[in-house]
Design a protein around this motif. Structure first.
Motif, mmCIF file in Angstrom:
data_model
loop_
_atom_site.group_PDB
_atom_site.id
_atom_site.type_symbol
_atom_site.label_atom_id
_atom_site.label_comp_id
_atom_site.label_asym_id
_atom_site.label_seq_id
_atom_site.Cartn_x
_atom_site.Cartn_y
_atom_site.Cartn_z
ATOM 1 N N ARG A 72 0.855 -1.187 0.000
ATOM 2 C CA ARG A 72 0.000 0.000 0.000
ATOM 3 C C ARG A 72 0.891 1.238 0.000
ATOM 4 N NH1 ARG A 72 -2.293 -0.475 4.779
ATOM 5 N NH2 ARG A 72 -1.538 1.428 5.721
ATOM 6 N N ILE A 73 0.579 2.180 -0.855
ATOM 7 C CA ILE A 73 1.291 3.452 -0.904
ATOM 8 C C ILE A 73 0.350 4.511 -0.369
ATOM 9 C CG2 ILE A 73 2.352 5.171 -2.402
ATOM 10 C CD1 ILE A 73 2.771 2.828 -4.410
ATOM 11 N N GLU A 74 0.813 5.298 0.588
ATOM 12 C CA GLU A 74 -0.004 6.372 1.160
ATOM 13 C C GLU A 74 0.655 7.721 0.947
ATOM 14 O OE1 GLU A 74 -1.041 6.021 5.252
ATOM 15 O OE2 GLU A 74 -2.454 4.400 4.874
ATOM 16 N N LYS A 75 -0.179 8.702 0.680
ATOM 17 C CA LYS A 75 0.254 10.092 0.574
ATOM 18 C C LYS A 75 -0.459 10.859 1.684
ATOM 19 C CE LYS A 75 -0.071 14.073 -2.531
ATOM 20 N NZ LYS A 75 -0.589 14.541 -3.832
ATOM 21 N N ARG A 76 0.319 11.366 2.643
ATOM 22 C CA ARG A 76 -0.219 12.151 3.759
ATOM 23 C C ARG A 76 0.456 13.513 3.769
ATOM 24 N NH1 ARG A 76 -3.242 9.614 7.610
ATOM 25 N NH2 ARG A 76 -3.334 7.363 7.416
ATOM 26 N N ALA A 87 4.577 7.021 2.057
ATOM 27 C CA ALA A 87 4.913 5.837 2.851
ATOM 28 C C ALA A 87 4.531 4.591 2.074
ATOM 29 C CB ALA A 87 4.189 5.854 4.193
ATOM 30 N N LEU A 88 5.367 3.574 2.178
ATOM 31 C CA LEU A 88 5.113 2.271 1.561
ATOM 32 C C LEU A 88 4.907 1.265 2.686
ATOM 33 C CD1 LEU A 88 5.108 0.405 -0.959
ATOM 34 C CD2 LEU A 88 7.574 0.185 -0.639
ATOM 35 N N PHE A 89 3.775 0.576 2.651
ATOM 36 C CA PHE A 89 3.440 -0.409 3.676
ATOM 37 C C PHE A 89 3.443 -1.793 3.051
ATOM 38 C CE2 PHE A 89 1.540 3.519 5.067
ATOM 39 C CZ PHE A 89 1.792 3.537 6.425
ATOM 40 N N VAL A 95 5.719 -0.568 7.982
ATOM 41 C CA VAL A 95 6.241 0.502 7.132
ATOM 42 C C VAL A 95 7.551 0.029 6.521
ATOM 43 C CG1 VAL A 95 7.055 2.880 7.044
ATOM 44 C CG2 VAL A 95 5.165 2.283 8.560
ATOM 45 N N LEU A 96 7.580 -0.056 5.193
ATOM 46 C CA LEU A 96 8.787 -0.487 4.497
ATOM 47 C C LEU A 96 9.684 0.691 4.136
ATOM 48 C CD1 LEU A 96 7.201 -3.100 2.064
ATOM 49 C CD2 LEU A 96 8.266 -3.518 4.290
ATOM 50 N N LYS A 97 9.069 1.829 3.847
ATOM 51 C CA LYS A 97 9.853 2.992 3.421
ATOM 52 C C LYS A 97 9.007 4.245 3.593
ATOM 53 C CE LYS A 97 13.346 4.443 0.610
ATOM 54 N NZ LYS A 97 14.726 4.290 0.713
ATOM 55 N N VAL A 105 10.388 6.186 -2.531
ATOM 56 C CA VAL A 105 9.526 5.265 -1.791
ATOM 57 C C VAL A 105 9.181 4.048 -2.651
ATOM 58 C CG1 VAL A 105 7.256 5.046 -0.696
ATOM 59 C CG2 VAL A 105 8.638 7.066 -0.288
ATOM 60 N N LEU A 106 9.083 4.233 -3.959
ATOM 61 C CA LEU A 106 8.774 3.116 -4.857
ATOM 62 C C LEU A 106 9.995 2.263 -5.183
ATOM 63 C CD1 LEU A 106 6.331 4.786 -7.412
ATOM 64 C CD2 LEU A 106 5.768 3.358 -5.444
ATOM 65 N N ALA A 107 11.192 2.717 -4.824
ATOM 66 C CA ALA A 107 12.432 2.018 -5.176
ATOM 67 C C ALA A 107 12.460 0.547 -4.746
ATOM 68 C CB ALA A 107 13.635 2.775 -4.620
ATOM 69 N N PRO A 108 12.021 0.180 -3.531
ATOM 70 C CA PRO A 108 12.046 -1.251 -3.171
ATOM 71 C C PRO A 108 11.173 -2.107 -4.095
ATOM 72 C CG PRO A 108 11.746 0.086 -1.207
ATOM 73 C CD PRO A 108 11.646 1.010 -2.378
ATOM 74 N N LEU A 109 10.067 -1.561 -4.552
ATOM 75 C CA LEU A 109 9.204 -2.307 -5.472
ATOM 76 C C LEU A 109 9.848 -2.412 -6.848
ATOM 77 C CD1 LEU A 109 5.779 -0.751 -4.478
ATOM 78 C CD2 LEU A 109 6.649 -3.006 -3.870
#
Length: 119
Positions: A72-76, A87-89, A95-97, A105-109
């Motif tokens: 899940r990607i969140e924008k807060r 945030a990447l969950f 929380v992964l990143k 934040v998308l780099a691990p994916l």
């Protein structure tokens, strides 16, 4: 009333108010959906969901439709000045990143996608 006696009223544009909900802009959504499309092509994901509230916007990707989200990607925007609004969950809510830039934040994916293509 306006001067001149026309009888019309000028209503100011409602600027400066906070929006009713947080969303992704066109470039952010394009970046997220590009990654989603590549993960679908690699056989990793099959479905997605988006949720928009007044505090955050989220994009969740699923391996199977009935599953819990694989990520899940969140924008807060409220966290913009702190640890970053992105945030990447993971699958279990961890929380992964976190970061200020979506690309980071998308780099691990992205790295996981490279590994999926190599196999």
């Amino acid at each position: 009333m306006q001067p001149g006696g026309s009888g019309s009223t000028i209503v100011p544009f409602p600027g400066g108010r906070q929006p009713q909900q947080v969303g992704f802009d066109r470039l952010e959504l394009a970046r997220i959906l590009d990654l989603y499309g590549r993960m679908v092509a690699a056989g990793e994901w099959r479905d997605y969901a988006m949720d928009f509230s007044k505090d955050c916007a989220s994009f969740a990707a699923f391996r199977r439709t009935a599953d819990v989200p694989q990520m899940r990607i969140e924008k807060r925007p409220a966290l913009r000045q702190r640890q970053g609004m992105w945030a990447l969950f993971g699958e279990h809510g961890q929380v992964l990143k976190r970061g200020h830039e979506l690309a980071g934040v998308l780099a691990p994916l992205e790295r996981r996608l490279v590994k999926a293509v190599e196999n």
